[in-house]
Design a protein around this motif. Sequence first.
Motif, PDB file in Angstrom:
ATOM      1  N   GLY A  93       0.824  -1.194   0.000  1.00  0.00           N
ATOM      2  CA  GLY A  93       0.000   0.000   0.000  1.00  0.00           C
ATOM      3  C   GLY A  93       0.861   1.249   0.000  1.00  0.00           C
ATOM      4  O   GLY A  93       2.087   1.183   0.153  1.00  0.00           O
ATOM      5  N   PRO A  94       0.268   2.416  -0.175  1.00  0.00           N
ATOM      6  CA  PRO A  94       1.041   3.656  -0.186  1.00  0.00           C
ATOM      7  C   PRO A  94       1.665   3.938   1.177  1.00  0.00           C
ATOM      8  O   PRO A  94       1.110   3.580   2.222  1.00  0.00           O
ATOM      9  CB  PRO A  94      -0.007   4.719  -0.548  1.00  0.00           C
ATOM     10  CG  PRO A  94      -1.318   4.120  -0.133  1.00  0.00           C
ATOM     11  CD  PRO A  94      -1.179   2.650  -0.351  1.00  0.00           C
ATOM     12  N   GLY A  95       2.830   4.579   1.153  1.00  0.00           N
ATOM     13  CA  GLY A  95       3.519   4.905   2.393  1.00  0.00           C
ATOM     14  C   GLY A  95       2.845   6.036   3.141  1.00  0.00           C
ATOM     15  O   GLY A  95       1.933   6.704   2.624  1.00  0.00           O
ATOM     16  N   TRP A  96       3.296   6.245   4.350  1.00  0.00           N
ATOM     17  CA  TRP A  96       2.801   7.336   5.188  1.00  0.00           C
ATOM     18  C   TRP A  96       3.790   8.494   5.112  1.00  0.00           C
ATOM     19  O   TRP A  96       4.984   8.319   5.368  1.00  0.00           O
ATOM     20  CB  TRP A  96       2.648   6.883   6.625  1.00  0.00           C
ATOM     21  CG  TRP A  96       1.580   5.847   6.849  1.00  0.00           C
ATOM     22  CD1 TRP A  96       0.435   5.668   6.136  1.00  0.00           C
ATOM     23  CD2 TRP A  96       1.566   4.830   7.873  1.00  0.00           C
ATOM     24  NE1 TRP A  96      -0.302   4.625   6.634  1.00  0.00           N
ATOM     25  CE2 TRP A  96       0.361   4.088   7.706  1.00  0.00           C
ATOM     26  CE3 TRP A  96       2.428   4.482   8.904  1.00  0.00           C
ATOM     27  CZ2 TRP A  96       0.026   3.025   8.542  1.00  0.00           C
ATOM     28  CZ3 TRP A  96       2.099   3.433   9.740  1.00  0.00           C
ATOM     29  CH2 TRP A  96       0.903   2.704   9.557  1.00  0.00           C
ATOM     30  N   SER A  97       3.340   9.661   4.799  1.00  0.00           N
ATOM     31  CA  SER A  97       4.232  10.816   4.678  1.00  0.00           C
ATOM     32  C   SER A  97       4.644  11.329   6.053  1.00  0.00           C
ATOM     33  O   SER A  97       4.053  10.976   7.076  1.00  0.00           O
ATOM     34  CB  SER A  97       3.536  11.931   3.893  1.00  0.00           C
ATOM     35  OG  SER A  97       2.348  12.319   4.556  1.00  0.00           O
ATOM     36  N   ARG A  98       5.661  12.175   6.062  1.00  0.00           N
ATOM     37  CA  ARG A  98       6.145  12.748   7.317  1.00  0.00           C
ATOM     38  C   ARG A  98       5.399  14.056   7.599  1.00  0.00           C
ATOM     39  O   ARG A  98       5.206  14.884   6.712  1.00  0.00           O
ATOM     40  CB  ARG A  98       7.654  13.006   7.260  1.00  0.00           C
ATOM     41  CG  ARG A  98       8.239  13.340   8.641  1.00  0.00           C
ATOM     42  CD  ARG A  98       9.751  13.493   8.606  1.00  0.00           C
ATOM     43  NE  ARG A  98      10.445  12.314   8.099  1.00  0.00           N
ATOM     44  CZ  ARG A  98      10.647  11.201   8.802  1.00  0.00           C
ATOM     45  NH1 ARG A  98      10.181  11.102  10.040  1.00  0.00           N
ATOM     46  NH2 ARG A  98      11.304  10.195   8.266  1.00  0.00           N
ATOM     47  N   VAL A  99       5.008  14.234   8.848  1.00  0.00           N
ATOM     48  CA  VAL A  99       4.272  15.414   9.279  1.00  0.00           C
ATOM     49  C   VAL A  99       5.136  16.199  10.263  1.00  0.00           C
ATOM     50  O   VAL A  99       5.697  15.630  11.200  1.00  0.00           O
ATOM     51  CB  VAL A  99       2.944  15.016   9.958  1.00  0.00           C
ATOM     52  CG1 VAL A  99       2.253  16.233  10.555  1.00  0.00           C
ATOM     53  CG2 VAL A  99       2.033  14.298   8.966  1.00  0.00           C
ATOM     54  N   VAL A 100       5.248  17.501  10.059  1.00  0.00           N
ATOM     55  CA  VAL A 100       5.971  18.374  10.978  1.00  0.00           C
ATOM     56  C   VAL A 100       5.001  18.863  12.039  1.00  0.00           C
ATOM     57  O   VAL A 100       3.938  19.424  11.718  1.00  0.00           O
ATOM     58  CB  VAL A 100       6.602  19.581  10.241  1.00  0.00           C
ATOM     59  CG1 VAL A 100       7.330  20.487  11.234  1.00  0.00           C
ATOM     60  CG2 VAL A 100       7.557  19.096   9.157  1.00  0.00           C
ATOM     61  N   ARG A 101       5.350  18.645  13.309  1.00  0.00           N
ATOM     62  CA  ARG A 101       4.489  19.082  14.408  1.00  0.00           C
ATOM     63  C   ARG A 101       5.153  20.229  15.162  1.00  0.00           C
ATOM     64  O   ARG A 101       6.294  20.111  15.622  1.00  0.00           O
ATOM     65  CB  ARG A 101       4.180  17.911  15.338  1.00  0.00           C
ATOM     66  CG  ARG A 101       3.336  16.848  14.639  1.00  0.00           C
ATOM     67  CD  ARG A 101       2.803  15.803  15.572  1.00  0.00           C
ATOM     68  NE  ARG A 101       1.985  16.381  16.642  1.00  0.00           N
ATOM     69  CZ  ARG A 101       1.321  15.642  17.534  1.00  0.00           C
ATOM     70  NH1 ARG A 101       1.376  14.312  17.449  1.00  0.00           N
ATOM     71  NH2 ARG A 101       0.619  16.211  18.486  1.00  0.00           N
ATOM     72  N   SER A 102       4.423  21.306  15.306  1.00  0.00           N
ATOM     73  CA  SER A 102       4.995  22.552  15.820  1.00  0.00           C
ATOM     74  C   SER A 102       4.296  23.055  17.080  1.00  0.00           C
ATOM     75  O   SER A 102       4.411  24.225  17.419  1.00  0.00           O
ATOM     76  CB  SER A 102       4.921  23.631  14.738  1.00  0.00           C
ATOM     77  OG  SER A 102       3.569  23.813  14.304  1.00  0.00           O
ATOM     78  N   GLU A 103       3.590  22.167  17.798  1.00  0.00           N
ATOM     79  CA  GLU A 103       2.875  22.610  18.994  1.00  0.00           C
ATOM     80  C   GLU A 103       3.808  23.156  20.075  1.00  0.00           C
ATOM     81  O   GLU A 103       3.409  24.017  20.868  1.00  0.00           O
ATOM     82  CB  GLU A 103       2.050  21.467  19.587  1.00  0.00           C
ATOM     83  CG  GLU A 103       0.919  20.975  18.701  1.00  0.00           C
ATOM     84  CD  GLU A 103       1.293  19.735  17.941  1.00  0.00           C
ATOM     85  OE1 GLU A 103       2.393  19.728  17.326  1.00  0.00           O
ATOM     86  OE2 GLU A 103       0.515  18.764  17.953  1.00  0.00           O
ATOM     87  N   LEU A 104       5.039  22.652  20.139  1.00  0.00           N
ATOM     88  CA  LEU A 104       5.959  23.040  21.209  1.00  0.00           C
ATOM     89  C   LEU A 104       7.033  24.024  20.757  1.00  0.00           C
ATOM     90  O   LEU A 104       7.710  24.624  21.593  1.00  0.00           O
ATOM     91  CB  LEU A 104       6.623  21.800  21.820  1.00  0.00           C
ATOM     92  CG  LEU A 104       5.656  20.801  22.465  1.00  0.00           C
ATOM     93  CD1 LEU A 104       6.430  19.616  23.038  1.00  0.00           C
ATOM     94  CD2 LEU A 104       4.816  21.462  23.549  1.00  0.00           C
ATOM     95  N   ALA A 105       7.230  24.178  19.455  1.00  0.00           N
ATOM     96  CA  ALA A 105       8.197  25.147  18.928  1.00  0.00           C
ATOM     97  C   ALA A 105       7.950  25.333  17.445  1.00  0.00           C
ATOM     98  O   ALA A 105       7.540  24.396  16.745  1.00  0.00           O
ATOM     99  CB  ALA A 105       9.635  24.681  19.173  1.00  0.00           C
ATOM    100  N   ALA A 106       8.225  26.520  16.963  1.00  0.00           N
ATOM    101  CA  ALA A 106       8.047  26.808  15.543  1.00  0.00           C
ATOM    102  C   ALA A 106       9.262  26.353  14.749  1.00  0.00           C
ATOM    103  O   ALA A 106      10.390  26.723  15.083  1.00  0.00           O
ATOM    104  CB  ALA A 106       7.837  28.306  15.337  1.00  0.00           C
ATOM    105  N   PRO A 107       9.065  25.529  13.707  1.00  0.00           N
ATOM    106  CA  PRO A 107      10.199  25.122  12.871  1.00  0.00           C
ATOM    107  C   PRO A 107      10.713  26.291  12.044  1.00  0.00           C
ATOM    108  O   PRO A 107       9.918  27.099  11.550  1.00  0.00           O
ATOM    109  CB  PRO A 107       9.599  24.022  11.989  1.00  0.00           C
ATOM    110  CG  PRO A 107       8.132  24.339  11.933  1.00  0.00           C
ATOM    111  CD  PRO A 107       7.778  24.960  13.244  1.00  0.00           C
ATOM    112  N   LYS A 108      12.033  26.376  11.900  1.00  0.00           N
ATOM    113  CA  LYS A 108      12.634  27.486  11.159  1.00  0.00           C
ATOM    114  C   LYS A 108      13.157  26.984   9.813  1.00  0.00           C
ATOM    115  O   LYS A 108      13.666  25.868   9.702  1.00  0.00           O
ATOM    116  CB  LYS A 108      13.757  28.113  11.981  1.00  0.00           C
ATOM    117  CG  LYS A 108      13.246  28.676  13.305  1.00  0.00           C
ATOM    118  CD  LYS A 108      14.352  29.317  14.124  1.00  0.00           C
ATOM    119  CE  LYS A 108      13.798  29.843  15.458  1.00  0.00           C
ATOM    120  NZ  LYS A 108      14.865  30.476  16.282  1.00  0.00           N
TER     121      LYS A 108
END
Length: 586
Positions: A93-108
């Motif tokens: 089946g299709p793979g699972w993509s990566r999700v960026v989670r920013s609840e604790l800090a903003a990604p730069k």
Amino acid sequence: MSRIRSVVAATPAINRRTVLAATGAAAVSAGIGYALRPTDSQAATTAGEAHEATVAHSRQVESAPLAPYTKGTTLATVAAPRTSAPYRRLGDGPGWSRVVRSELAAPKTGRAGRRTALAAFVQLTDLHLIDAQHPMRLEYLRATNPHSWRPHEALTVQGAVSLVERINALRGAPVTGSPLHFAMTTGDNTDNNAKSELEWFLKIMSGGRIQPNSGDPRHYEGVQNSGLKLYWQADSAVRDGDKQLGFPHLNGFLAAAIREVRSPGLNLPWYSTVGNHDAMPLGCYGHGDSWLAEYAVGGRKLMSVSVADSKKLQAHISAGDDPKGLAFRDFLKAHSRDMRSVTPDDKRAPYTPADYLKAHLDPAYRGVGPVGHGYSSANLDAGTQYYTFRIADDVIGISLDTTDPGGHYEGSIGTAQLKWLDKQLRDNKDSYAIVFSHHTSKTMDNTSHRDPAHPDERRHGGEEVVALLGSHANVLAWVNGHIHRNDITPHSAPDGRSFWEISTASHVDYPQLARVIEIADNKDGTLSLFTTLVESAAPHRTDFSDLTQTGLAALYRELSYNAPGASKVLGGDANDRNTELVLKKG
């Protein structure tokens, strides 16, 4: 806060996307109520020797840095149904993509080009290696709950070996390219606190030949050749309830299921954390009843009860009002005339916490190491099952014991361990910390049953542990299992301190996963924790005529998908699978 220099910064000749294999997975201390020095126990005394062995056998750094990759992970593909109900065959089946989670800090922006790898490891959890013929098992509760017995339970050894093969085949950490430093099993390594299961677990992890059978060495004796329609009779023409749902008739299945299996053992160091199914019979009954211990190794096995009796026993277990198993013992005695004869076997005996520690310290199960797989002879002397170890130059690991010896399947910890945890974090304030346990914060609510060895000691739940971890700026993550579901939760304190709780699905229920976790410094005031899920090495497609070790491992996955009553949401949603979890640096 000042930090010990990173592994990569200390070795400028190595590209920033790699970490020296020689820095990882050397045990430096064990938890017995204080941090051990190398001379405090026999296990710690040999830590240097164990470290040398680890270095010698660790995966070597590539001559050129590895680029991020997906092969062999759920980023590339995940088993998925390819046929319609009732029994669904699996395929790619299709793979699972990566999700960026920013609840604790903003990604730069631009962090991928700046980041430095600090450490990478694999989490395995809830393997539930099952002695499927054990007299103490509760298969008959299927009369009330269809998931109380699962058609794939005779294949847990084959499935776990295939997971080891997958981990061994990984090139390194999927995002940073770092070598994998170690693997950690976060509890419920066994299913029924049986010596047979403990031996299988240790051989799977460290390498060896396993005979996934107990009782009569010549053939299987259990519910799957009982003729009872409550269970899948794979070898028989009986039209059981599972066959009515499309489960196949497989001649030779049971003979294949108990055939010798060979495990290569993990090719990287591994550590162990204890779960409730490791600590207690059936994962919920405290030790001490001699009748139950004798029943476990005896020659009688209960395989069916009425719906009413099934509901009554299930209610006792769910309520946790029978922590010593007295009602369970009376239940079995009342059904003595309904039991069937099986071959007695002393290998099915329950093991004590001391037995568990001694088995881990046994040189026969050392594998790549380290000695004791985190535990030390000091743990044995003190009667504890928690410890601290060094992951990398500026990262420590802390393994907790969240099981309650007083009984019940939910968790808690005693005051002594809570104080020890606080001290470990304070003493190592200049190192980042990854905390491991079996139970999650929400399942640590078993505070009413006291530890028989410490009856006056208070028990502490998950909220208190979260508060303690949140009071230390160096805690990055709490990694656990128990709930058999992927679930990632952010925890933040009012003063801005924060950490991620990473709970991973089991390897006994579909989707049968393990998780790679990477720690990276983004060089911009933030850190990233990358989580990447992996399946076993077995092919997604099954062949019912293939009863080899690999074929059975593939069947293990497909049967788990189709198991009546099985949840289809244990994989979690996208936010709980392959992620980048961003944190502020303390």
